[in-house]
Scaffold this active site. Structure first.
Site, PDB file in Angstrom:
ATOM      1  N   SER A 102      -7.041   5.344   3.676  1.00  0.00           N
ATOM      2  CA  SER A 102      -6.338   4.615   2.159  1.00  0.00           C
ATOM      3  C   SER A 102      -7.165   3.763   3.166  1.00  0.00           C
ATOM      4  CB  SER A 102      -5.724   5.034   2.314  1.00  0.00           C
ATOM      5  OG  SER A 102      -5.545   5.762   0.689  1.00  0.00           O
ATOM      6  N   LYS A 150       5.295   3.401   8.477  1.00  0.00           N
ATOM      7  CA  LYS A 150       3.897   4.549   8.655  1.00  0.00           C
ATOM      8  C   LYS A 150       2.836   3.638   8.735  1.00  0.00           C
ATOM      9  CE  LYS A 150       3.832   8.168   5.514  1.00  0.00           C
ATOM     10  NZ  LYS A 150       3.346   8.767   4.017  1.00  0.00           N
ATOM     11  N   ASP A 167      -0.413  11.113  -4.431  1.00  0.00           N
ATOM     12  CA  ASP A 167       1.071  11.869  -4.133  1.00  0.00           C
ATOM     13  C   ASP A 167       1.269  12.634  -4.689  1.00  0.00           C
ATOM     14  OD1 ASP A 167       3.382  10.915  -1.512  1.00  0.00           O
ATOM     15  OD2 ASP A 167       4.471  12.127  -3.417  1.00  0.00           O
ATOM     16  N   LYS A 210       0.796  -1.161  -0.101  1.00  0.00           N
ATOM     17  CA  LYS A 210       0.078   0.564   0.560  1.00  0.00           C
ATOM     18  C   LYS A 210       1.285   1.375  -0.319  1.00  0.00           C
ATOM     19  CE  LYS A 210      -4.187   2.171   0.166  1.00  0.00           C
ATOM     20  NZ  LYS A 210      -3.227   2.678  -1.024  1.00  0.00           N
ATOM     21  N   THR A 240      -4.845  13.446   5.222  1.00  0.00           N
ATOM     22  CA  THR A 240      -3.180  13.355   5.410  1.00  0.00           C
ATOM     23  C   THR A 240      -3.669  15.020   7.019  1.00  0.00           C
ATOM     24  OG1 THR A 240      -2.835  12.636   3.480  1.00  0.00           O
ATOM     25  CG2 THR A 240      -0.686  13.287   4.342  1.00  0.00           C
ATOM     26  N   LYS A 254       5.513   1.897  -2.910  1.00  0.00           N
ATOM     27  CA  LYS A 254       5.460   3.134  -4.175  1.00  0.00           C
ATOM     28  C   LYS A 254       5.700   3.046  -5.142  1.00  0.00           C
ATOM     29  CE  LYS A 254       4.635   7.853  -2.181  1.00  0.00           C
ATOM     30  NZ  LYS A 254       4.008   8.460  -1.079  1.00  0.00           N
TER      31      LYS A 254
HETATM   32  P1  NDP Z   1       0.358  17.664  -4.425  1.00  0.00           P
HETATM   33  O1  NDP Z   1       0.879  17.668  -5.113  1.00  0.00           O
HETATM   34  O2  NDP Z   1      -0.575  18.348  -3.412  1.00  0.00           O
HETATM   35  O3  NDP Z   1       1.509  19.145  -3.701  1.00  0.00           O
HETATM   36  C1  NDP Z   1       2.739  18.892  -3.465  1.00  0.00           C
HETATM   37  C2  NDP Z   1       3.290  20.880  -3.432  1.00  0.00           C
HETATM   38  O4  NDP Z   1       4.070  20.771  -2.735  1.00  0.00           O
HETATM   39  C3  NDP Z   1       3.020  21.600  -4.664  1.00  0.00           C
HETATM   40  O5  NDP Z   1       3.033  22.962  -3.765  1.00  0.00           O
HETATM   41  C4  NDP Z   1       4.312  21.816  -4.579  1.00  0.00           C
HETATM   42  O6  NDP Z   1       4.958  22.524  -5.477  1.00  0.00           O
HETATM   43  C5  NDP Z   1       4.987  21.540  -3.691  1.00  0.00           C
HETATM   44  N1  NDP Z   1       6.445  20.706  -4.140  1.00  0.00           N
HETATM   45  C6  NDP Z   1       6.534  20.335  -4.797  1.00  0.00           C
HETATM   46  N2  NDP Z   1       7.610  19.796  -5.004  1.00  0.00           N
HETATM   47  C7  NDP Z   1       8.420  19.980  -4.391  1.00  0.00           C
HETATM   48  C8  NDP Z   1       9.793  20.654  -4.381  1.00  0.00           C
HETATM   49  N3  NDP Z   1      10.536  19.879  -4.903  1.00  0.00           N
HETATM   50  N4  NDP Z   1      10.399  22.080  -4.439  1.00  0.00           N
HETATM   51  C9  NDP Z   1       9.272  22.997  -3.711  1.00  0.00           C
HETATM   52  N5  NDP Z   1       7.787  22.409  -3.973  1.00  0.00           N
HETATM   53  C10 NDP Z   1       7.596  21.781  -3.874  1.00  0.00           C
HETATM   54  O7  NDP Z   1       1.096  17.023  -2.872  1.00  0.00           O
HETATM   55  P2  NDP Z   1       0.566  16.137  -1.498  1.00  0.00           P
HETATM   56  O8  NDP Z   1       0.385  17.661  -1.009  1.00  0.00           O
HETATM   57  O9  NDP Z   1       0.052  15.046  -1.648  1.00  0.00           O
HETATM   58  O10 NDP Z   1       1.903  15.978  -1.166  1.00  0.00           O
HETATM   59  C11 NDP Z   1       2.586  16.107  -0.126  1.00  0.00           C
HETATM   60  C12 NDP Z   1       3.662  15.657   1.050  1.00  0.00           C
HETATM   61  O11 NDP Z   1       3.140  15.134   1.558  1.00  0.00           O
HETATM   62  C13 NDP Z   1       4.479  14.982  -0.378  1.00  0.00           C
HETATM   63  O12 NDP Z   1       5.846  14.872   0.593  1.00  0.00           O
HETATM   64  C14 NDP Z   1       3.812  13.721  -0.571  1.00  0.00           C
HETATM   65  O13 NDP Z   1       4.902  12.251  -0.339  1.00  0.00           O
HETATM   66  C15 NDP Z   1       3.706  14.095   1.053  1.00  0.00           C
HETATM   67  N6  NDP Z   1       1.960  13.085   1.664  1.00  0.00           N
HETATM   68  C16 NDP Z   1       1.077  12.651   0.799  1.00  0.00           C
HETATM   69  C17 NDP Z   1       0.527  11.839   0.928  1.00  0.00           C
HETATM   70  C18 NDP Z   1      -1.239  12.449   0.709  1.00  0.00           C
HETATM   71  O14 NDP Z   1      -2.055  11.780   0.460  1.00  0.00           O
HETATM   72  N7  NDP Z   1      -1.237  13.029  -0.684  1.00  0.00           N
HETATM   73  C19 NDP Z   1      -0.180  11.655   2.140  1.00  0.00           C
HETATM   74  C20 NDP Z   1       0.820  11.771   3.368  1.00  0.00           C
HETATM   75  C21 NDP Z   1       2.351  12.179   2.853  1.00  0.00           C
HETATM   76  P3  NDP Z   1       4.803  22.534  -7.335  1.00  0.00           P
HETATM   77  O15 NDP Z   1       2.818  22.968  -8.035  1.00  0.00           O
HETATM   78  O16 NDP Z   1       5.506  24.246  -7.887  1.00  0.00           O
HETATM   79  O17 NDP Z   1       5.431  21.505  -7.931  1.00  0.00           O
HETATM   80  O1  2IT Z   2       2.956   9.053   1.561  1.00  0.00           O
HETATM   81  C1  2IT Z   2       1.646   8.754   2.220  1.00  0.00           C
HETATM   82  O2  2IT Z   2       1.911   8.063   2.860  1.00  0.00           O
HETATM   83  C2  2IT Z   2       0.449   9.000   0.910  1.00  0.00           C
HETATM   84  N1  2IT Z   2       0.899   9.338  -0.535  1.00  0.00           N
HETATM   85  C3  2IT Z   2       0.039   8.265   1.078  1.00  0.00           C
HETATM   86  C4  2IT Z   2      -0.785   6.726   0.270  1.00  0.00           C
HETATM   87  C5  2IT Z   2      -1.813   6.038   0.312  1.00  0.00           C
HETATM   88  O3  2IT Z   2      -2.060   4.962  -0.032  1.00  0.00           O
HETATM   89  O4  2IT Z   2      -2.942   6.639   1.442  1.00  0.00           O
END
Ligand code: NDP
Ligand code: 2IT
Length: 442
Positions: A375, A112, A164, A88, A207, A124
């Site tokens: 999830s 996690k 993600d 997952k 999240t 992943k």
């Molecule tokens: P999104 O794609 O929705 O948003 C990502 C955000 O981070 C955007 O604002 C993006 O800006 C910015 N970003 C990405 N890469 C960079 C970079 N190299 N430098 C600066 N800013 C950056 O992703 P999520 O919100 O889903 O994910 C954000 C973080 O949370 C990640 O680390 C992800 O692994 C983690 N996460 C997500 C989960 C989920 O359920 N979605 C669960 C747990 C963790 P730009 O548009 O300029 O790229």
């Molecule tokens: O980093 C993470 O935990 C996620 N992007 C969510 C993964 C999931 O299976 O919901």
């Protein structure tokens, strides 16, 4: 067991994967003292086995863009560990994606997912595809091409991907449609689906909300509250927006959001409706916020965000977005709590700075586990062919985040490092997976 020799082995076997080395070292550093007191784990070589993916799939994704030009990307799925449940974890679509980045994320996911208390293994995947500037049609064709290979490697009892960075409800919808077409089967093979076809209420918010439920526990531990707190949040994607929403509900003032180009500062507190309109509806850049909200300012350079004074910092963008110097700056400006919405946003030097300066630190694998936990709840609802209400899912999510906090805290105490949630989360996540691996034999 000795950290130095263990890490030399990891580096020799996985060359050119700095993020993977970093994630493994952080875990190994905190686990080795524990393992040395539990010879059964050392004898079964659990840590060595956990650091080796069960399976890695790499594949070509070719598709045709709007100009009729053929595009070639690389797709991946890292199936890291299935000891406690089906694989997952999310799918990342970003030009920075490579094998080492996905291996670090899959490795983190194992711990996690174990912490969530739900039966999920760790995985992943993703691609170096860059969604920025692509039309809706191009996104659809890429997602279909990606799933045309990925479908062979996943399934509701085998491996269940989700979103993600770069993968949200739209992308999951296109992937789900393609999977259903190829397999001729309607099944819960992906999570984060639309609400009309098996998605769970609260998954979009999970999240960010979960992160704030976790921070709430951190505050309570210190006899503190959100009252009068200033919060700095980085990113402006899924995690950042819903972290902002819940922080505001709790009564805190969120003053920043960012993207990879720069950050906005709003001394009056972020107007979330405007931010959502720009990011979720128009798919625009966070810079546009400053054009629309009087009193707010946009600054180029996303890393400058850590110079903004705050009580609570919530990095919600990407890995290694806070280094040692930036952590020093946060401390100098009086930060008291750092909790990670993103995966591995703090470098090892930054974590050192937090710990040495008494900043209460909530590591990503515990603090951002609410997404994958929900999830897991989506999988559960799909299996039952039933949907819980918003309140029911939210209540379960709150319970899970409280349990994760309590388990990590308890484990830190048992390890003689009370309040070091990094140590506690790593140990608590490890035990369940390690015991399952031992029970299942070599
Ligand atoms: P999104 O794609 O929705 O948003 C990502 C955000 O981070 C955007 O604002 C993006 O800006 C910015 N970003 C990405 N890469 C960079 C970079 N190299 N430098 C600066 N800013 C950056 O992703 P999520 O919100 O889903 O994910 C954000 C973080 O949370 C990640 O680390 C992800 O692994 C983690 N996460 C997500 C989960 C989920 O359920 N979605 C669960 C747990 C963790 P730009 O548009 O300029 O790229
Ligand atoms: O980093 C993470 O935990 C996620 N992007 C969510 C993964 C999931 O299976 O919901």
């Amino acid at each position: 067991m000795e950290l130095k020799t263990f890490m030399e082995g990891i580096k020799a076997k996985n060359p050119n994967e700095p993020e993977f080395h970093q994630a493994v070292e952080e875990v190994a550093m905190t686990l080795i003292p524990f393992i040395n007191e539990h010879p059964e784990y050392e004898k079964a070589k659990i840590l060595e086995r956990i650091a080796e993916p069960e399976r890695v799939v790499m594949f070509r994704v070719s598709w045709v863009d709007d100009n009729g030009e053929v595009q070639i990307n690389r797709g991946y799925r890292i199936q890291m560990n299935s000891a406690i449940g089906p694989y997952k974890g999310g799918l990342r679509l970003h030009p920075s994606v490579n094998l080492g980045v996905l291996k670090f994320l899959a490795f983190e996911q194992v711990f996690k997912n174990s912490l969530t208390t739900l039966p999920m293994g760790g995985a992943k995947g993703g691609s170096d595809f860059n969604p920025a500037g692509r039309s809706d049609g191009e996104i659809m064709r890429f997602c279909q091409a990606f799933m045309t290979e990925l479908y062979r490697h996943i399934g509701p009892n085998l491996d269940v991907p989700a979103g993600d960075i770069g993968t949200g409800a739209r992308e999951i919808g296109y992937m789900f449609g393609q999977y259903k077409k190829i397999r001729n089967e309607f099944t819960g093979v992906l999570t984060g689906k639309g609400l009309t076809f098996g998605g769970s209420l609260i998954r979009t918010e999970a999240t960010g909300y979960g992160l704030l439920y976790f921070v709430n526990e951190m505050l309570k531990e210190k006899g503190d509250s959100f009252e009068g707190k200033t919060v700095v949040i980085s990113g402006s994607g899924n995690v950042a927006l819903y972290a902002t929403e819940k922080a505001q509900e709790y009564g805190a003032k969120v003053v920043t959001l960012s993207d990879s180009n720069g950050y906005i500062y709003d001394p009056n507190g972020i107007d979330l409706a405007v931010a959502k309109q720009i990011k979720e509806v128009e798919r625009g850049r966070i810079k546009e916020y400053a054009d629309r909200v009087p009193g707010s300012v946009y600054t180029e350079g996303c890393r400058n965000i850590w110079s903004v004074k705050c009580d609570i910092a919530l990095p919600c963008a990407t890995q290694n977005e806070i280094n040692g110097e930036e952590a020093e700056l946060l401390v100098k400006n009086g930060v008291k709590y750092v909790a990670e919405g993103a995966n591995m946003p703090s470098t090892p030097e930054a974590i050192d700075v937090y710990l040495k300066n008494g900043v209460y630190y909530g590591p990503g694998k515990a603090a951002n586990a609410g997404g994958v936990a929900t999830s897991g709840l989506e999988m559960c609802q799909n299996s039952m062919r039933y949907n819980w209400t918003r309140e029911e899912v939210d209540e379960k999510l709150q319970r899970i985040m409280k349990d994760i906090y309590a388990n990590a805290y308890e484990a830190s105490k048992k390890a003689g490092q009370e309040g070091n949630l990094m140590v506690g989360a790593n140990i608590a996540g490890f035990i369940k997976v390690a015991d399952a691996m031992i029970a299942q034999g070599v």
